[in-house]
Design an enzyme around this catalytic site. Structure first.
Site, PDB file in Angstrom:
ATOM      1  N   SER A   2     119.817 -48.385  88.643  1.00 46.72           N
ATOM      2  CA  SER A   2     120.955 -48.322  89.563  1.00 46.72           C
ATOM      3  C   SER A   2     121.082 -46.967  90.265  1.00 46.72           C
ATOM      4  CB  SER A   2     122.243 -48.645  88.803  1.00 46.72           C
ATOM      5  OG  SER A   2     122.384 -47.738  87.715  1.00 46.72           O
ATOM      6  N   LYS A  36     120.961 -50.754  81.956  1.00 49.23           N
ATOM      7  CA  LYS A  36     121.199 -50.823  80.503  1.00 49.23           C
ATOM      8  C   LYS A  36     122.507 -50.162  80.098  1.00 49.23           C
ATOM      9  CE  LYS A  36     118.269 -46.866  79.185  1.00 49.23           C
ATOM     10  NZ  LYS A  36     117.129 -46.407  78.411  1.00 49.23           N
ATOM     11  N   ALA A  70     122.284 -35.604  90.405  1.00 51.59           N
ATOM     12  CA  ALA A  70     121.504 -34.677  91.248  1.00 51.59           C
ATOM     13  C   ALA A  70     122.391 -33.630  91.898  1.00 51.59           C
ATOM     14  CB  ALA A  70     120.733 -35.457  92.305  1.00 51.59           C
ATOM     15  N   GLN A  71     122.093 -32.372  91.615  1.00 50.77           N
ATOM     16  CA  GLN A  71     122.838 -31.260  92.223  1.00 50.77           C
ATOM     17  C   GLN A  71     122.188 -30.871  93.540  1.00 50.77           C
ATOM     18  OE1 GLN A  71     122.786 -28.030  89.427  1.00 50.77           O
ATOM     19  NE2 GLN A  71     124.068 -29.092  87.941  1.00 50.77           N
ATOM     20  N   GLY A 116     119.887 -31.364  96.894  1.00 48.29           N
ATOM     21  CA  GLY A 116     120.254 -32.316  97.923  1.00 48.29           C
ATOM     22  C   GLY A 116     119.124 -33.200  98.381  1.00 48.29           C
ATOM     23  N   GLU A 157     115.641 -24.097  99.172  1.00 47.61           N
ATOM     24  CA  GLU A 157     115.265 -24.235  97.761  1.00 47.61           C
ATOM     25  C   GLU A 157     113.822 -23.814  97.590  1.00 47.61           C
ATOM     26  OE1 GLU A 157     116.322 -28.057  96.101  1.00 47.61           O
ATOM     27  OE2 GLU A 157     118.444 -27.718  96.496  1.00 47.61           O
ATOM     28  N   ALA A 213     116.540 -54.181  79.933  1.00 52.87           N
ATOM     29  CA  ALA A 213     115.311 -54.943  80.203  1.00 52.87           C
ATOM     30  C   ALA A 213     114.273 -54.532  79.165  1.00 52.87           C
ATOM     31  CB  ALA A 213     114.810 -54.616  81.598  1.00 52.87           C
ATOM     32  N   HIS A 248     112.080 -27.937  85.063  1.00 57.25           N
ATOM     33  CA  HIS A 248     112.927 -27.161  85.971  1.00 57.25           C
ATOM     34  C   HIS A 248     113.130 -25.789  85.339  1.00 57.25           C
ATOM     35  CE1 HIS A 248     116.286 -25.891  88.446  1.00 57.25           C
ATOM     36  NE2 HIS A 248     116.082 -26.943  89.222  1.00 57.25           N
ATOM     37  N   ARG A 256     108.177 -24.475  91.417  1.00 48.31           N
ATOM     38  CA  ARG A 256     108.874 -24.571  90.126  1.00 48.31           C
ATOM     39  C   ARG A 256     108.020 -24.250  88.918  1.00 48.31           C
ATOM     40  NH1 ARG A 256     112.840 -29.676  90.961  1.00 48.31           N
ATOM     41  NH2 ARG A 256     114.206 -28.454  92.263  1.00 48.31           N
ATOM     42  N   HIS A 292     112.373 -32.131  83.708  1.00 45.07           N
ATOM     43  CA  HIS A 292     113.191 -32.493  84.878  1.00 45.07           C
ATOM     44  C   HIS A 292     112.719 -33.742  85.610  1.00 45.07           C
ATOM     45  CE1 HIS A 292     116.087 -31.675  87.996  1.00 45.07           C
ATOM     46  NE2 HIS A 292     115.164 -31.542  88.923  1.00 45.07           N
ATOM     47  N   ARG A 346     106.489 -31.898  92.174  1.00 46.87           N
ATOM     48  CA  ARG A 346     107.339 -32.347  93.283  1.00 46.87           C
ATOM     49  C   ARG A 346     108.066 -31.176  93.941  1.00 46.87           C
ATOM     50  NH1 ARG A 346     112.811 -33.379  93.509  1.00 46.87           N
ATOM     51  NH2 ARG A 346     112.871 -32.927  91.290  1.00 46.87           N
ATOM     52  N   SER A 385     113.139 -35.927  96.009  1.00 44.43           N
ATOM     53  CA  SER A 385     113.217 -37.202  95.278  1.00 44.43           C
ATOM     54  C   SER A 385     114.326 -38.111  95.790  1.00 44.43           C
ATOM     55  CB  SER A 385     113.355 -36.970  93.776  1.00 44.43           C
ATOM     56  OG  SER A 385     114.360 -36.035  93.528  1.00 44.43           O
TER      57      SER A 385
HETATM   58  C1  SIN Z   1     117.979 -28.629  91.775  1.00 43.26           C
HETATM   59  O1  SIN Z   1     119.095 -28.745  92.246  1.00 43.26           O
HETATM   60  O2  SIN Z   1     117.475 -27.557  91.474  1.00 43.26           O
HETATM   61  C2  SIN Z   1     117.196 -29.864  91.540  1.00 43.26           C
HETATM   62  C3  SIN Z   1     116.815 -30.477  92.825  1.00 43.26           C
HETATM   63  C4  SIN Z   1     115.610 -31.312  92.658  1.00 43.26           C
HETATM   64  O3  SIN Z   1     115.051 -31.391  91.584  1.00 43.26           O
HETATM   65  O4  SIN Z   1     115.182 -31.893  93.662  1.00 43.26           O
END
Ligand code: SIN
Length: 527
Positions: free
Chosen positions: A11, A33, A44-45, A47, A112, A152, A227, A273, A330, A365, A370
């Site tokens: 979801s 679930k 998600a913080q 963006g 970022e 599931a 992360h 990262r 992460h 990534r 994402s």
């Molecule tokens: C973060 O806010 O540092 C994570 C963002 C992400 O993993 O895309």
């Protein structure tokens, strides 16, 4: 038994994007679930990255994505996803999605790690996931059936190998069968199978294990992103401190006050990262604490309300200007191999979002790609399914005789598996640690062929964690180089001569895992 045109398991953002584009065309059921908002997307913080700023281009965003992913990608997949993402983000902006704006009313674009320019859209400061999920859920009409609290545990396939539905375990222990013309995995990755993780506790890799047991091909399971900055309390990472904090100018210092990224990477705190995570890890292994110095960040509490709340809840005073941090699991870069629509190697089965391996993220990534991926692949799969389906087509019954197999005996504590993953399959891996973990997994005497219907939800989750842990560990063992998030102390170099290839995991007829390496990126996808 229920019948739908499309079942979506999970979801998060990709599930809701798919559902909102399918509603009114096909009968859709979402199964989760826990509760609808228990997902990584909601947490998600960071963006949504999109090349919409002045001077930004699809090509620049693609270049940053490929650099962060160490070239372990398909360029066309990256460019197409970012091009579609740019269009979808522009549509969301036009529709009135709640993106943050500066005092002049312009969209505010954040910076970022590993991005060469500011291109991250946020909502509510560090609450992008929450606000986007609320926005997408509000767009769903009551024709989309929401089934919560059902786990599931088995994908159903007919004698032709087509996926025709799913069996679920309810909280009271009963089993339900949901049939569908199309079954979509949108279950997220497997970050919560590590003891230190930024993920929602429910994100334990169910969809990866389900797909594997149904015969789907998985790839690149060794690439797990750590992360760099989880808030650290009593030596334990307790929650994410967004990279956007470094994007706003925060510095990484050790307890001697030294700026630890100096001399490590030209992008300093905003290096890719895995480089920042490895450096923080090495400082901590040498006995030094690491802090984010947030004194350069203006209006911290306004820009980062959920991080502020989290710090307060853990008794960390922001007045000191220092947030203690350490790395934690992460994101799962690998997953179920799909094509550009989300089709997998099993007919009738699709995968979108973090559970999928599309070729977009590579070995690491790029931050904030994402949520973008979820929006892109949710929309693409919707247009594919609308093109191939008519509503109300009868689904095929399951006629094949179910193979007789035993109920597995789950003897381990899932917390032990998580701690072992952190220790032996974590930020820095070695043949020794990986072998130790494989021995522990084998000692559980479990098999990929197992009858899960008598197990409780909790036991099923533990069993599926064992499956995913095995897939990650075997893949990590077989990749004898370091690339992106996969760092081997015994093979410290990236090796493009031997290793420019994907690691493929698949289930053999005798129910053993087969790991092969695929140079051509050629896996047959069935419509
Ligand atoms: C973060 O806010 O540092 C994570 C963002 C992400 O993993 O895309």
């Amino acid at each position: 038994m229920t019948n739908s045109d499309v079942i979506i398991i999970g979801s998060g953002i990709s599930a809701l994007q798919l559902a909102r584009h399918l509603q009114g065309h096909l009968n859709v059921m979402i199964i989760t679930k826990n509760k609808m908002k228990d997902s990584n997307s909601y947490l998600a913080q960071g963006g949504i990255a999109a090349p919409i700023g002045t001077g930004d281009k699809v090509g620049l965003h693609a270049r940053d994505t490929i650099t962060a992913g160490c070239g372990h990608q398909l360029e066309s997949v990256v460019k197409d996803a970012i091009r579609d993402g740019k269009r979808i983000v522009a549509e969301l902006i036009r529709e009135g999605a709640p993106f943050d704006r500066n005092d002049d009313g312009e969209l505010s674009l954040g910076m970022e790690g590993a991005h060469s320019m500011a291109r991250i859209l946020h909502s509510g400061g560090d609450q992008t996931g929450k606000l986007m999920i609320d926005y997408l859920m509000e767009a769903l009409n009551d024709k989309v059936r929401l089934v919560q609290g059902e786990m599931a545990f088995e994908l159903l396939t007919n004698e032709k190998g087509r996926c025709t539905g799913v069996r679920t375990k309810c909280e009271d222990g009963s089993v339900r069968v949901h049939m569908a013309t199309h079954v979509v995995l949108a279950t997220g990755g497997a970050g919560a199978i590590y003891s230190i993780s930024s993920n929602a506790p429910v994100v334990t890799g169910d969809g990866l294990a389900l797909a594997f047991r149904a015969g789907a091909v998985l790839a690149d399971m060794e690439f797990i992103q750590f992360h760099p900055t989880l808030l650290t309390v009593d030596q334990h990472g307790v929650g994410l401190v967004s990279e956007a904090v470094r994007g706003e100018g925060a510095l990484l210092l050790n307890d001697a006050g030294e700026r630890i990224m100096e001399g490590v990477h030209s992008q300093l705190e905003l290096a890719p990262r895995h480089i920042v995570a490895e450096k923080i890890n090495s400082e901590r292994l040498a006995g030094r604490e690491v802090f984010l110095d947030i004194t350069p960040v203006k209006a911290f509490e306004t820009k980062f309300p959920s991080i502020t709340r989290m710090c307060e809840q853990h008794g960390i005073s922001l007045a000191m200007g220092k947030i203690p941090v350490s790395p934690g699991c992460h994101f799962t870069m690998g997953g179920v191999v799909t094509d550009e629509y989300g089709r997998t190697s099993v007919k009738g089965l699709y995968a979108i979002g973090e559970v999928a391996c599309t070729g977009l993220h590579g070995a690491n990534r790029l931050a904030s790609n994402s949520l973008l991926e979820g929006l892109v692949y949710g929309e693409r799969l919707a247009s594919y399914l609308k093109g191939v389906s008519e509503p109300g087509l009868p689904v095929e019954e399951i006629r094949y005789p179910r193979p007789a197999c035993e109920t597995p005996d789950i003897r381990f504590d899932p917390q032990e598996l998580k701690e072992r993953m952190m220790m032996d399959v974590g930020i820095i891996r070695s043949g020794h640690g990986l072998t130790r973990h494989m021995k522990w997994l084998k000692s559980q005497k479990l098999s990929f062929q197992a009858n899960l219907e008598r197990l409780s939800q909790k036991e099923i989750q533990s069993y599926l964690m064992w499956v995913v842990s095995t897939l990650i560990t075997q893949a990590a063992f077989s990749r004898t180089e370091s690339r992106g998030a996969h760092i081997r102390s015994d093979f410290p170099e990236e090796n493009n001569v031997h290793w420019y290839k994907r690691t493929i995991g698949l289930l053999k007829d005798n129910h053993q895992l087969k790991v092969v390496h695929d140079e051509q990126h050629q896996i047959e996808i069935y419509a």
